[in-house]
Write a protein that holds these residues in place. Structure first.
Motif, PDB file in Angstrom:
ATOM      1  N   VAL A  28      88.336  91.463  80.960  1.00 20.41           N
ATOM      2  CA  VAL A  28      87.891  90.268  80.243  1.00 20.41           C
ATOM      3  C   VAL A  28      86.620  89.707  80.870  1.00 20.41           C
ATOM      4  N   SER A  29      86.588  89.601  82.203  1.00 22.18           N
ATOM      5  CA  SER A  29      85.393  89.038  82.840  1.00 22.18           C
ATOM      6  C   SER A  29      84.181  89.944  82.641  1.00 22.18           C
ATOM      7  N   SER A  30      84.385  91.260  82.651  1.00 22.01           N
ATOM      8  CA  SER A  30      83.266  92.173  82.405  1.00 22.01           C
ATOM      9  C   SER A  30      82.750  92.032  80.982  1.00 22.01           C
ATOM     10  N   ALA A  31      83.654  91.923  80.029  1.00 24.15           N
ATOM     11  CA  ALA A  31      83.234  91.776  78.638  1.00 24.15           C
ATOM     12  C   ALA A  31      82.505  90.458  78.429  1.00 24.15           C
ATOM     13  N   VAL A  32      83.019  89.390  78.996  1.00 21.15           N
ATOM     14  CA  VAL A  32      82.375  88.083  78.855  1.00 21.15           C
ATOM     15  C   VAL A  32      80.990  88.098  79.501  1.00 21.15           C
ATOM     16  N   THR A  33      80.885  88.698  80.677  1.00 22.45           N
ATOM     17  CA  THR A  33      79.587  88.786  81.351  1.00 22.45           C
ATOM     18  C   THR A  33      78.603  89.602  80.525  1.00 22.45           C
ATOM     19  N   GLY A  34      79.067  90.700  79.952  1.00 24.65           N
ATOM     20  CA  GLY A  34      78.192  91.510  79.101  1.00 24.65           C
ATOM     21  C   GLY A  34      77.678  90.736  77.903  1.00 24.65           C
ATOM     22  N   VAL A  35      78.549  89.971  77.274  1.00 29.63           N
ATOM     23  CA  VAL A  35      78.136  89.165  76.126  1.00 29.63           C
ATOM     24  C   VAL A  35      77.152  88.084  76.564  1.00 29.63           C
ATOM     25  N   LYS A  36      77.394  87.454  77.708  1.00 34.55           N
ATOM     26  CA  LYS A  36      76.475  86.423  78.209  1.00 34.55           C
ATOM     27  C   LYS A  36      75.091  87.000  78.489  1.00 34.55           C
ATOM     28  N   VAL A  37      75.048  88.163  79.146  1.00 32.47           N
ATOM     29  CA  VAL A  37      73.762  88.791  79.468  1.00 32.47           C
ATOM     30  C   VAL A  37      73.032  89.188  78.190  1.00 32.47           C
ATOM     31  N   ALA A  38      73.751  89.768  77.239  1.00 33.58           N
ATOM     32  CA  ALA A  38      73.116  90.166  75.983  1.00 33.58           C
ATOM     33  C   ALA A  38      72.598  88.942  75.231  1.00 33.58           C
ATOM     34  N   GLY A  39      73.375  87.877  75.210  1.00 37.47           N
ATOM     35  CA  GLY A  39      72.939  86.650  74.538  1.00 37.47           C
ATOM     36  C   GLY A  39      71.722  86.042  75.204  1.00 37.47           C
ATOM     37  N   ALA A  40      71.731  85.994  76.536  1.00 38.65           N
ATOM     38  CA  ALA A  40      70.584  85.434  77.261  1.00 38.65           C
ATOM     39  C   ALA A  40      69.339  86.283  77.037  1.00 38.65           C
ATOM     40  N   ALA A  41      69.493  87.598  77.059  1.00 36.11           N
ATOM     41  CA  ALA A  41      68.344  88.481  76.825  1.00 36.11           C
ATOM     42  C   ALA A  41      67.782  88.278  75.418  1.00 36.11           C
ATOM     43  N   PHE A  42      68.674  88.098  74.451  1.00 34.34           N
ATOM     44  CA  PHE A  42      68.215  87.870  73.084  1.00 34.34           C
ATOM     45  C   PHE A  42      67.439  86.558  72.976  1.00 34.34           C
ATOM     46  N   VAL A  43      67.976  85.499  73.570  1.00 33.85           N
ATOM     47  CA  VAL A  43      67.306  84.192  73.510  1.00 33.85           C
ATOM     48  C   VAL A  43      65.945  84.255  74.197  1.00 33.85           C
ATOM     49  N   VAL A  44      65.883  84.879  75.371  1.00 35.83           N
ATOM     50  CA  VAL A  44      64.611  84.986  76.100  1.00 35.83           C
ATOM     51  C   VAL A  44      63.602  85.805  75.298  1.00 35.83           C
ATOM     52  N   SER A  45      64.051  86.928  74.730  1.00 32.95           N
ATOM     53  CA  SER A  45      63.121  87.766  73.970  1.00 32.95           C
ATOM     54  C   SER A  45      62.616  87.046  72.724  1.00 32.95           C
ATOM     55  N   GLU A  46      63.471  86.265  72.073  1.00 31.59           N
ATOM     56  CA  GLU A  46      63.023  85.504  70.900  1.00 31.59           C
ATOM     57  C   GLU A  46      62.031  84.411  71.300  1.00 31.59           C
ATOM     58  N   ALA A  47      62.283  83.766  72.439  1.00 32.35           N
ATOM     59  CA  ALA A  47      61.353  82.728  72.900  1.00 32.35           C
ATOM     60  C   ALA A  47      59.995  83.336  73.256  1.00 32.35           C
ATOM     61  N   LEU A  48      60.017  84.478  73.935  1.00 38.16           N
ATOM     62  CA  LEU A  48      58.766  85.151  74.286  1.00 38.16           C
ATOM     63  C   LEU A  48      58.019  85.617  73.038  1.00 38.16           C
ATOM     64  N   ASN A  49      58.754  86.097  72.062  1.00 37.70           N
ATOM     65  CA  ASN A  49      58.132  86.536  70.815  1.00 37.70           C
ATOM     66  C   ASN A  49      57.513  85.341  70.085  1.00 37.70           C
ATOM     67  N   TYR A  50      58.222  84.248  70.026  1.00 34.10           N
ATOM     68  CA  TYR A  50      57.713  83.053  69.352  1.00 34.10           C
ATOM     69  C   TYR A  50      56.474  82.503  70.060  1.00 34.10           C
ATOM     70  N   ALA A  51      56.453  82.640  71.391  1.00 36.14           N
ATOM     71  CA  ALA A  51      55.308  82.151  72.167  1.00 36.14           C
ATOM     72  C   ALA A  51      54.109  83.091  72.078  1.00 36.14           C
ATOM     73  N   GLY A  52      54.291  84.260  71.465  1.00 33.72           N
ATOM     74  CA  GLY A  52      53.191  85.194  71.310  1.00 33.72           C
ATOM     75  C   GLY A  52      52.979  86.114  72.498  1.00 33.72           C
ATOM     76  N   PHE A  53      53.929  86.156  73.400  1.00 30.32           N
ATOM     77  CA  PHE A  53      53.800  86.980  74.598  1.00 30.32           C
ATOM     78  C   PHE A  53      53.707  88.459  74.253  1.00 30.32           C
ATOM     79  N   PHE A  54      54.473  88.891  73.271  1.00 31.65           N
ATOM     80  CA  PHE A  54      54.494  90.318  72.927  1.00 31.65           C
ATOM     81  C   PHE A  54      53.220  90.765  72.215  1.00 31.65           C
ATOM     82  N   ASP A  55      52.440  89.826  71.708  1.00 26.07           N
ATOM     83  CA  ASP A  55      51.166  90.179  71.069  1.00 26.07           C
ATOM     84  C   ASP A  55      50.115  90.573  72.099  1.00 26.07           C
TER      85      ASP A  55
END
Length: 163
Positions: free
Chosen positions: A71-98
């Motif tokens: 359970v703790s491994s699954a929860v940690t995996g979901v947290k990491v994936a969610g955080a990575a998604f939020v960070v990547s969306e913020a970077l994309n919105y800020a134009g970093f990937f351009d």
């Protein structure tokens, strides 16, 4: 509770390191294998001497611990994936990937392909090992040879999932 968790994770890591496959350097692999076999035999002899209630308790502990780790491994995996998604969306919105250079885009593509291959290998490995008929046969075999331990694992896992 956190120190106990860290201790258990360290013990699991050490166990995995001991039994992990590696190139035999100076006969170390053989020595480790012998040490693991000796420890296994000692533990098995002690386990076989336990009464039925002791086997149930061992099974319950193993089921509880295993379910908490899962359970703790699954929860940690979901947290990491969610955080990575939020960070990547913020970077994309800020134009970093351009602003990424062509060399870095090639590196990112290679890293993505490598990650996808690794995920696919894990997926295939899980699919090959967790065949429903194999799980059923394992549980039925365990239930016929170690009835109380199997019931203990189920009870411990239930308790671990509920807490």
């Amino acid at each position: 509770m956190m120190n106990l968790r860290k201790l258990c994770l360290c013990l699991i890591f050490a166990s995995v390191c001991l039994v992990a496959r590696a190139d035999d350097v100076g006969g170390i692999k053989e020595e480790i294998s012998d040490a693991v076999e000796d420890a296994y035999e000692d533990a098995k002899n002690l386990y076989d001497k336990l009464p039925e209630t002791g086997k149930f308790a061992v099974g319950a502990g193993a089921g509880f611990f295993g379910s908490r780790v899962a359970v703790s491994s699954a929860v940690t995996g979901v947290k990491v994936a969610g955080a990575a998604f939020v960070v990547s969306e913020a970077l994309n919105y800020a134009g970093f990937f351009d602003k990424i250079s062509d060399d870095n885009k090639a590196f990112i593509g290679k890293a993505k392909n490598s990650a996808m291959k690794s995920v696919n290998n894990v997926r295939q490995s899980v699919r090959n090992r967790l065949v429903p008929s194999g799980i059923k046969a394992t549980v039925e075999g365990a239930f016929t040879t170690e009835k109380m331990a199997t019931i203990g694992v189920a009870a411990g896992a239930f308790a671990g999932f509920m807490i």
